[in-house]
Design a protein around this motif. Sequence first.
Motif, PDB file in Angstrom:
ATOM      1  N   VAL A   1      15.908 -43.432 -25.089  1.00  0.00           N
ATOM      2  CA  VAL A   1      17.197 -43.991 -23.974  1.00  0.00           C
ATOM      3  C   VAL A   1      15.884 -43.919 -22.466  1.00  0.00           C
ATOM      4  CG1 VAL A   1      18.099 -42.435 -25.386  1.00  0.00           C
ATOM      5  CG2 VAL A   1      16.829 -41.038 -23.081  1.00  0.00           C
ATOM      6  N   THR A   2      17.064 -44.729 -22.400  1.00  0.00           N
ATOM      7  CA  THR A   2      16.173 -44.899 -19.935  1.00  0.00           C
ATOM      8  C   THR A   2      16.449 -43.859 -19.675  1.00  0.00           C
ATOM      9  OG1 THR A   2      16.509 -47.099 -21.154  1.00  0.00           O
ATOM     10  CG2 THR A   2      16.832 -46.133 -18.116  1.00  0.00           C
ATOM     11  N   VAL A   3      15.946 -43.056 -19.585  1.00  0.00           N
ATOM     12  CA  VAL A   3      16.138 -41.750 -18.748  1.00  0.00           C
ATOM     13  C   VAL A   3      16.561 -41.845 -17.230  1.00  0.00           C
ATOM     14  CG1 VAL A   3      14.424 -40.701 -18.853  1.00  0.00           C
ATOM     15  CG2 VAL A   3      16.361 -38.687 -18.769  1.00  0.00           C
ATOM     16  N   VAL A   4      17.458 -41.025 -16.423  1.00  0.00           N
ATOM     17  CA  VAL A   4      18.093 -41.962 -14.863  1.00  0.00           C
ATOM     18  C   VAL A   4      18.217 -40.382 -14.582  1.00  0.00           C
ATOM     19  CG1 VAL A   4      19.470 -43.168 -13.167  1.00  0.00           C
ATOM     20  CG2 VAL A   4      18.933 -43.537 -15.833  1.00  0.00           C
ATOM     21  N   GLY A   5      17.397 -40.208 -13.150  1.00  0.00           N
ATOM     22  CA  GLY A   5      17.599 -39.130 -12.385  1.00  0.00           C
ATOM     23  C   GLY A   5      17.724 -39.003 -11.388  1.00  0.00           C
ATOM     24  N   HIS A   6      18.588 -38.534 -10.294  1.00  0.00           N
ATOM     25  CA  HIS A   6      18.884 -39.106  -8.577  1.00  0.00           C
ATOM     26  C   HIS A   6      18.735 -37.529  -8.117  1.00  0.00           C
ATOM     27  CE1 HIS A   6      21.734 -37.480  -5.568  1.00  0.00           C
ATOM     28  NE2 HIS A   6      21.140 -38.629  -5.635  1.00  0.00           N
ATOM     29  N   SER A   7      17.610 -37.636  -7.631  1.00  0.00           N
ATOM     30  CA  SER A   7      17.228 -36.483  -6.097  1.00  0.00           C
ATOM     31  C   SER A   7      16.754 -35.590  -7.559  1.00  0.00           C
ATOM     32  CB  SER A   7      18.600 -35.579  -5.536  1.00  0.00           C
ATOM     33  OG  SER A   7      17.992 -34.973  -4.179  1.00  0.00           O
ATOM     34  N   LEU A   8      17.374 -33.967  -7.293  1.00  0.00           N
ATOM     35  CA  LEU A   8      16.862 -32.838  -7.894  1.00  0.00           C
ATOM     36  C   LEU A   8      16.004 -33.204  -9.398  1.00  0.00           C
ATOM     37  CD1 LEU A   8      15.776 -30.080  -8.603  1.00  0.00           C
ATOM     38  CD2 LEU A   8      17.574 -29.600  -9.296  1.00  0.00           C
ATOM     39  N   ALA A   9      17.887 -34.429 -10.260  1.00  0.00           N
ATOM     40  CA  ALA A   9      17.146 -34.672 -11.788  1.00  0.00           C
ATOM     41  C   ALA A   9      15.879 -35.507 -11.872  1.00  0.00           C
ATOM     42  CB  ALA A   9      18.708 -35.114 -12.365  1.00  0.00           C
ATOM     43  N   GLY A  10      15.531 -36.237 -10.832  1.00  0.00           N
ATOM     44  CA  GLY A  10      14.529 -37.152 -10.903  1.00  0.00           C
ATOM     45  C   GLY A  10      13.156 -36.468 -11.746  1.00  0.00           C
ATOM     46  N   PHE A  11      13.052 -34.741 -11.345  1.00  0.00           N
ATOM     47  CA  PHE A  11      12.507 -34.062 -11.442  1.00  0.00           C
ATOM     48  C   PHE A  11      12.095 -33.443 -13.005  1.00  0.00           C
ATOM     49  CE2 PHE A  11      11.191 -31.351  -7.408  1.00  0.00           C
ATOM     50  CZ  PHE A  11      11.304 -32.160  -6.739  1.00  0.00           C
ATOM     51  N   HIS A  12      13.381 -33.935 -14.017  1.00  0.00           N
ATOM     52  CA  HIS A  12      14.474 -33.474 -15.221  1.00  0.00           C
ATOM     53  C   HIS A  12      13.941 -34.387 -15.898  1.00  0.00           C
ATOM     54  CE1 HIS A  12      16.841 -30.779 -13.044  1.00  0.00           C
ATOM     55  NE2 HIS A  12      16.045 -30.351 -13.242  1.00  0.00           N
ATOM     56  N   ALA A  13      14.354 -35.856 -15.699  1.00  0.00           N
ATOM     57  CA  ALA A  13      13.937 -37.440 -15.718  1.00  0.00           C
ATOM     58  C   ALA A  13      12.130 -37.492 -16.138  1.00  0.00           C
ATOM     59  CB  ALA A  13      14.318 -38.781 -15.373  1.00  0.00           C
ATOM     60  N   GLU A  14      11.774 -37.582 -15.232  1.00  0.00           N
ATOM     61  CA  GLU A  14       9.909 -37.464 -15.517  1.00  0.00           C
ATOM     62  C   GLU A  14       9.605 -36.153 -16.649  1.00  0.00           C
ATOM     63  OE1 GLU A  14       6.037 -37.229 -13.006  1.00  0.00           O
ATOM     64  OE2 GLU A  14       7.835 -37.490 -12.023  1.00  0.00           O
ATOM     65  N   ALA A  15      10.106 -34.772 -16.100  1.00  0.00           N
ATOM     66  CA  ALA A  15       9.394 -34.358 -17.380  1.00  0.00           C
ATOM     67  C   ALA A  15      10.026 -34.297 -19.136  1.00  0.00           C
ATOM     68  CB  ALA A  15       9.850 -32.598 -16.883  1.00  0.00           C
ATOM     69  N   PHE A  16      11.260 -35.129 -18.961  1.00  0.00           N
ATOM     70  CA  PHE A  16      11.554 -35.010 -20.515  1.00  0.00           C
ATOM     71  C   PHE A  16      10.650 -36.574 -20.643  1.00  0.00           C
ATOM     72  CE2 PHE A  16      13.991 -38.054 -23.023  1.00  0.00           C
ATOM     73  CZ  PHE A  16      14.557 -37.298 -23.679  1.00  0.00           C
ATOM     74  N   ALA A  17      10.913 -37.453 -19.555  1.00  0.00           N
ATOM     75  CA  ALA A  17       9.068 -38.537 -20.177  1.00  0.00           C
ATOM     76  C   ALA A  17       8.192 -38.334 -21.255  1.00  0.00           C
ATOM     77  CB  ALA A  17       9.902 -40.126 -18.998  1.00  0.00           C
ATOM     78  N   ARG A  18       7.644 -37.429 -19.984  1.00  0.00           N
ATOM     79  CA  ARG A  18       6.458 -37.263 -20.299  1.00  0.00           C
ATOM     80  C   ARG A  18       6.368 -35.820 -21.767  1.00  0.00           C
ATOM     81  NH1 ARG A  18       2.186 -37.397 -15.876  1.00  0.00           N
ATOM     82  NH2 ARG A  18       3.287 -38.198 -13.925  1.00  0.00           N
TER      83      ARG A  18
END
Length: 286
Positions: free
Chosen positions: A102-119
């Motif tokens: 999937v393409t994971v999209v995170g706004h503001s704080l959820a940008g941390f979550h999205a990047e962590a999911f990808a890693r």
Amino acid sequence: MAAGVRRTTPSSRGSFVRIDGVPHHVDVTGDGPVCVLSAGLGLAWAEWDPVVALLAPYRTVVRFDRPGLGLSAPAPGAPTLAGEAGRIGLVLDAVGFGGAAVTVVGHSLAGFHAEAFARLCPRRTAGVVLVDSSVEASARAVPGRAARVGAARVGGAVLGAAGVPLAVGPAVRWLAGRPAPRELRSLYGSSRVWRAGLVEYATYADVAHELAELRRGTPLPSWAPVTVLAASTSRAPGSDPWLTRQRTLATELGATYRALTPAGHLLMRARPREVAEAILGSGGAR
């Protein structure tokens, strides 16, 4: 898609799935390659409505509310980076997209979550879009996590008992982005939402530090494009320190960078077309 989860229009309320015993509100809209959208601190799934309307003809869009936010029930524990990255995967599993990249999209704080999911879940990641993501250049461990979480919960309860969320929450959110008044009252006048938002705020530094540690040894998947969208209301965006931090983030992540000006922090409402274009250009053919 899992039984009991129904596709919706962007204006409807979606369905509920139980994750770790907590009812989570989830919305699935559209058809095509899957993208999952997560809003920032204290915010709800409906903030993405303008973007989803543009994505739905080309993408299957999954949105969800973290515990206590939007329409989701509260959880007994406090947020961690690994927990929130894992939550994205569990939501996708619950709605029948466990095997999809999937393409994971995170706004503001959820940008941390999205990047962590990808890693942490590289094989499940087709692309990453960070929408005016939080940035902490020198994140460090902060003591007293349990005390901070306890204080946030007590503070939320006191404010709720005093009627503060209902009195000021809708007005504050109206100034930030002006969605429908009814939606404001139900989503941001809730004591439950305020408590969850305060706990996210109290653990923000912990999550930022976890991400800094994760970056040291867990790379992003080389095949997944990363896009950093940054917002500025400045009349001279070239000198805006926030844009400098966003540009530095993009460089560190090997990401495509785009500044959207003038625009406020809620880019999904201020510049939905550009946000949708970034998502459509990441991790799947249009």
